[in-house]
Design a protein around this motif. Sequence first.
Motif, PDB file in Angstrom:
ATOM      1  N   PHE A  87      -1.185   4.759   4.779  1.00 26.48           N
ATOM      2  CA  PHE A  87      -1.997   3.855   4.504  1.00 26.48           C
ATOM      3  C   PHE A  87      -2.963   3.654   5.753  1.00 26.48           C
ATOM      4  O   PHE A  87      -2.675   3.648   6.766  1.00 26.48           O
ATOM      5  CB  PHE A  87      -1.781   2.459   4.119  1.00 26.48           C
ATOM      6  N   ALA A 107       0.990  -1.157   0.070  1.00 29.69           N
ATOM      7  CA  ALA A 107      -0.003   0.009  -0.101  1.00 29.69           C
ATOM      8  C   ALA A 107       0.828   1.260   0.083  1.00 29.69           C
ATOM      9  O   ALA A 107       2.046   1.055   0.287  1.00 29.69           O
ATOM     10  CB  ALA A 107      -0.856  -0.008   1.326  1.00 29.69           C
ATOM     11  N   GLY A 108       0.305   2.323  -0.271  1.00 29.52           N
ATOM     12  CA  GLY A 108       0.874   3.670  -0.277  1.00 29.52           C
ATOM     13  C   GLY A 108       1.200   4.335   0.970  1.00 29.52           C
ATOM     14  O   GLY A 108       0.840   3.738   2.030  1.00 29.52           O
ATOM     15  N   ASP A 109       1.783   5.361   1.054  1.00 31.74           N
ATOM     16  CA  ASP A 109       2.212   6.053   2.186  1.00 31.74           C
ATOM     17  C   ASP A 109       1.045   6.377   3.072  1.00 31.74           C
ATOM     18  O   ASP A 109      -0.186   6.762   2.749  1.00 31.74           O
ATOM     19  CB  ASP A 109       3.039   7.201   2.005  1.00 31.74           C
ATOM     20  N   HIS A 161       9.907  -0.902  -0.314  1.00 33.00           N
ATOM     21  CA  HIS A 161       8.668  -0.593  -0.611  1.00 33.00           C
ATOM     22  C   HIS A 161       8.510  -0.397  -2.349  1.00 33.00           C
ATOM     23  O   HIS A 161       7.953  -0.992  -2.888  1.00 33.00           O
ATOM     24  CB  HIS A 161       8.126   0.530  -0.055  1.00 33.00           C
ATOM     25  N   SER A 187       3.628  -0.965   3.771  1.00 31.15           N
ATOM     26  CA  SER A 187       3.857   0.368   3.626  1.00 31.15           C
ATOM     27  C   SER A 187       5.103   0.948   4.091  1.00 31.15           C
ATOM     28  O   SER A 187       5.597   0.607   5.117  1.00 31.15           O
ATOM     29  CB  SER A 187       2.414   0.923   3.966  1.00 31.15           C
ATOM     30  N   THR A 188       5.207   2.260   3.664  1.00 29.17           N
ATOM     31  CA  THR A 188       6.211   3.256   4.500  1.00 29.17           C
ATOM     32  C   THR A 188       5.634   3.745   5.615  1.00 29.17           C
ATOM     33  O   THR A 188       6.464   4.111   6.344  1.00 29.17           O
ATOM     34  CB  THR A 188       6.701   4.182   3.522  1.00 29.17           C
TER      35      THR A 188
END
Length: 129
Positions: free
Chosen positions: A8, A4-6, A57, A31-32
């Motif tokens: 999340f 998933a993206g930052d 990531h 995620s990050t």
Amino acid sequence: MLVAGDNFGCGSSREHAPWALLQFGFQAVVSTSFADIFKQNSLKNGLLPIVVPADAHAALLESPGAVVKVDLAAQTLTLPDGRVVEFLIDPFSRHCLLEGVDELGYILQQEAAIATYEAKRVGSVNTLA
């Protein structure tokens, strides 16, 4: 596993988001970063949120469908290229996930210790006055 993206889970203040991901078959999200409420709700419901560095990531995003290995006991994620990335998880959440219990299940595991304590405690509800 979902990559998933930052940040999340931002905007997710209910347990429905982790429930939906679990029901869809995900056991972990990478995620990050995660929104705090989403992260806590995930841990309480058996979904593992894994925070990795940006380069790890990016490597996962470049390898859709690749096989990875999550080792919760060792707190590591093995990437498709063989690189091992460590991730942090608080000891209580780690214990609950490894044992397959939630907070109530954890308390129930302590039943013998609780009973021993209550039996010795002055003014216990288990003693007759």
